[in-house]
Design a protein around this motif. Structure first.
Motif, PDB file in Angstrom:
ATOM      1  N   ALA A   1       0.826  -1.205   0.000  1.00 12.14           N
ATOM      2  CA  ALA A   1       0.000   0.000   0.000  1.00 12.14           C
ATOM      3  C   ALA A   1       0.864   1.261   0.000  1.00 12.14           C
ATOM      4  CB  ALA A   1      -0.923  -0.009   1.221  1.00 12.14           C
ATOM      5  N   THR A   2       2.015   1.210   0.656  1.00 15.82           N
ATOM      6  CA  THR A   2       2.937   2.355   0.670  1.00 15.82           C
ATOM      7  C   THR A   2       3.380   2.721  -0.740  1.00 15.82           C
ATOM      8  OG1 THR A   2       3.763   1.660   2.844  1.00 15.82           O
ATOM      9  CG2 THR A   2       5.111   3.233   1.619  1.00 15.82           C
ATOM     10  N   ALA A   3       3.545   1.712  -1.586  1.00 13.38           N
ATOM     11  CA  ALA A   3       4.006   1.946  -2.960  1.00 13.38           C
ATOM     12  C   ALA A   3       3.035   2.830  -3.752  1.00 13.38           C
ATOM     13  CB  ALA A   3       4.194   0.613  -3.681  1.00 13.38           C
ATOM     14  N   LEU A   4       1.792   2.885  -3.345  1.00  9.97           N
ATOM     15  CA  LEU A   4       0.797   3.699  -4.052  1.00  9.97           C
ATOM     16  C   LEU A   4       1.002   5.194  -3.828  1.00  9.97           C
ATOM     17  CD1 LEU A   4      -2.414   1.608  -3.233  1.00  9.97           C
ATOM     18  CD2 LEU A   4      -1.029   1.516  -5.317  1.00  9.97           C
ATOM     19  N   PHE A   5       1.661   5.568  -2.716  1.00 13.53           N
ATOM     20  CA  PHE A   5       1.773   6.984  -2.347  1.00 13.53           C
ATOM     21  C   PHE A   5       3.206   7.502  -2.316  1.00 13.53           C
ATOM     22  CE2 PHE A   5      -1.925   5.111  -0.239  1.00 13.53           C
ATOM     23  CZ  PHE A   5      -2.950   5.973  -0.636  1.00 13.53           C
ATOM     24  N   ILE A   6       4.188   6.635  -2.480  1.00 15.66           N
ATOM     25  CA  ILE A   6       5.571   7.018  -2.216  1.00 15.66           C
ATOM     26  C   ILE A   6       6.070   8.149  -3.126  1.00 15.66           C
ATOM     27  CG2 ILE A   6       6.614   5.303  -3.777  1.00 15.66           C
ATOM     28  CD1 ILE A   6       7.878   6.086  -0.248  1.00 15.66           C
ATOM     29  N   GLU A   7       5.712   8.133  -4.398  1.00 15.59           N
ATOM     30  CA  GLU A   7       6.200   9.170  -5.321  1.00 15.59           C
ATOM     31  C   GLU A   7       5.640  10.538  -4.964  1.00 15.59           C
ATOM     32  OE1 GLU A   7       6.660   7.663  -9.651  1.00 15.59           O
ATOM     33  OE2 GLU A   7       5.096   6.392  -8.793  1.00 15.59           O
ATOM     34  N   LYS A   8       4.356  10.590  -4.679  1.00 15.39           N
ATOM     35  CA  LYS A   8       3.701  11.858  -4.352  1.00 15.39           C
ATOM     36  C   LYS A   8       4.254  12.448  -3.063  1.00 15.39           C
ATOM     37  CE  LYS A   8      -0.867  13.758  -3.241  1.00 15.39           C
ATOM     38  NZ  LYS A   8      -2.317  13.437  -3.074  1.00 15.39           N
ATOM     39  N   ASP A   9       4.432  11.618  -2.041  1.00 10.70           N
ATOM     40  CA  ASP A   9       4.908  12.119  -0.751  1.00 10.70           C
ATOM     41  C   ASP A   9       6.372  12.543  -0.806  1.00 10.70           C
ATOM     42  OD1 ASP A   9       2.466  11.814   0.517  1.00 10.70           O
ATOM     43  OD2 ASP A   9       2.863   9.747   1.092  1.00 10.70           O
ATOM     44  N   ARG A  10       7.171  11.845  -1.594  1.00 11.03           N
ATOM     45  CA  ARG A  10       8.573  12.247  -1.728  1.00 11.03           C
ATOM     46  C   ARG A  10       8.676  13.601  -2.438  1.00 11.03           C
ATOM     47  NH1 ARG A  10      13.649   8.480  -3.600  1.00 11.03           N
ATOM     48  NH2 ARG A  10      15.258  10.030  -3.190  1.00 11.03           N
TER      49      ARG A  10
END
Length: 504
Positions: free
Chosen positions: A460-469
């Motif tokens: 589930a983390t993989a779904l948001f990692i680019e946006k949050d970084r």
């Protein structure tokens, strides 16, 4: 940070010139570094932090290496044995936010120095616990957690302020090698020193002296870096926000929240295995007739030694392979870090299950499956730390570290050793060797199911990692440069007005 930590010895140029070129060269080298710390001093700082992290985990798992002896000495059951780890983790966990708050605002090396000196003295005191007062050992183990919270919360943020990108990942890898290696050394030193001295109390007297050496290294070798300096965002250019605002921002950072829950599963599994694996292996050997029942001391010295060696080797292999695999996958996808963490947990689950099930049939197979399971489990140590550091802005990192410690331990290894002990006691129908082994075997099967759940959180983390970084790298706090006043002509005079009032 304080100016005394990074400023040159001399206060002005004329005094420096009188002292010769050496001081000028040193000052120039440090001024060239955005962190305010020279390359040589930065490397020494990382090495010292690695040594202390090694000592940290070595101290934590020394008790597990002599747990059967402690059970025999105090005459306690599995439930009370599990409390030893739970009490330690609870104090460690609840104090972490306090040190996280201080770590974002005060000189970090002084906080760590106090904590390490405190834990060393308390560990030494715990080795003198009399047989009639088991509660004293519980209290001292709880106090040890206070000292360790001051270090684990802050140390990664210093590395983050010394290096960026690939260098940061490499240094964090070295730093997190110390977790499994230190844990393994805890089993080895604890069991072997206890066996050599014919007294388990001596196992707790090794780390205090090494801890006092660590304090001296911190005070005289480690230099406090500028927060955010290596990221071209020094702390004096970033508006510091209040603690509640920091917490709210972290709660909206889905990569941080989900990866923390994934890491919680890692903590649950490692906490359970850390305390119970040597005891479980001893009971398996007694049940199968390969070892006689333990009636005196030094019960699990050989099992603790073997498990400690496995933990050391698998930790090095796991951390190194996880970082290398993540680095290779990043050329194809920006989601590499959480995907590697997920793969590590999902692959460890079946091997841990097989290790527990095969314990009654083949000792060799059990150790092989433990080796594979722990290798995959160790793949995420450095990667999870790296995720936190690049999805959280510099002025909130110690707070984020603290909350990750609280959540992962509260729902992970704070309760898992005690839970395993309670389940084991509830399943035990008699005090026979069969049920001593079987009840602990069935309770340890929980680890495999929790590992699968943790793998899901990392996916589930993989779904948001680019946006949050991206958000963290381009963060601008309200009230910063966007609203810097500029000079605007008005009726023949100059007046200062906010940028936002003239840029439409």
């Amino acid at each position: 940070y304080t100016a005394a930590d990074s400023a040159p010895f001399f206060s002005d140029d004329s005094e420096a010139e009188e002292a010769g070129g050496g001081a000028v060269a040193q000052r120039t080298a440090e001024e060239e570094s955005p962190s305010g710390v020279s390359k040589a001093r930065a490397l020494l700082t990382v090495l010292v932090l690695c040594y202390i992290n090694l000592l940290n985990y070595m101290d934590r798992f020394t008790v597990a290496g002599v747990l059967p002896d402690i059970e025999h000495y105090f005459g306690i059951n599995d439930e009370k044995s599990g409390l030893l780890q739970t009490v330690f983790i609870c104090s460690y966990m609840f104090l972490a936010p306090v040190f996280g708050y201080l770590g974002d605002r005060c000189n970090r090396k002084y906080i760590m120095s106090f904590g390490i000196a405190f834990w060393s003295l308390v560990t030494l005191a715990s080795s003198y616990t009399p047989k009639e007062h088991f509660w004293v050992l519980l209290v001292t183990r709880g106090l040890v957690g206070i000292g360790e919270a001051s270090y684990s919360t802050i140390a990664p943020t210093i590395i983050a302020d010394l290096y960026v990108k690939r260098q940061r990942t490499n240094m964090l890898s070295v730093f997190y090698f110390a977790i499994p290696v230190g844990s393994g050394l805890g089993y080895i030193v604890g069991s072997q020193v206890g066996a050599a001295a014919q007294d388990w109390h001596w196992a707790l007297r090794v780390t205090p002296g090494l801890g006092l050496l660590a304090v001296l290294l911190l005070l005289f070798v480690v230099q406090e870096p500028k927060r955010g300096g290596v990221e071209d965002r020094p702390e004096h250019h970033m508006q510091r926000t209040g603690w509640l605002e920091d917490v709210q921002a972290l709660s909206r950072n889905y990569s941080f929240v989900l990866s923390t829950f994934g890491f919680t599963a890692v903590a649950f599994v490692t906490g359970s295995l850390a305390l119970w694996a040597p005891t479980f292996l001893l009971r398996a050997a007694v049940f199968t007739g390969k070892r006689p029942p333990c009636v005196e001391g030094n019960c699990a010295s050989s099992e603790s030694l073997i498990f400690g060696v496995i933990t050391c080797v698998t930790g090095v292999l796991g951390v190194a392979s996880g970082v290398q695999l993540s680095r290779q996958l990043k050329t194809r996808t920006a989601k590499a870090d959480p995907l590697v963490c997920a793969a590590g947990l999902l692959l460890s689950a079946p091997f841990l299950y097989l290790a527990i099930v095969f314990a009654q049939a083949s000792t060799t197979a059990t150790y092989v499956f433990i080796f594979l399971g722990e290798t995959f489990l160790s793949m995420n140590w450095a990667i999870v730390a790296d995720i936190l550091l690049y999805v959280v802005v510099p002025t909130r990192r110690a707070t984020a570290e603290a909350f990750q410690i609280v959540i992962s331990h509260l729902l992970g290894d704070a309760g898992s050793p005690y839970l395993i002990g309670v389940v084991s006691d509830s399943l035990k129908q008699t005090e026979s060797f069969l049920w001593q082994f079987r009840s602990l075997q069935l309770s340890l099967l929980l680890c495999s199911f929790v590992a699968v759940i943790g793998g899901g959180f990392f996916l589930a983390t993989a779904l948001f990692i680019e946006k949050d970084r991206h958000r963290a790298e381009n963060y601008v706090a309200s009230g910063e440069t966007d609203d810097e006043p500029i000079v605007v002509p008005k009726s023949g005079r100059s007046t200062r007005v906010p940028v936002s009032s003239v840029l439409i």
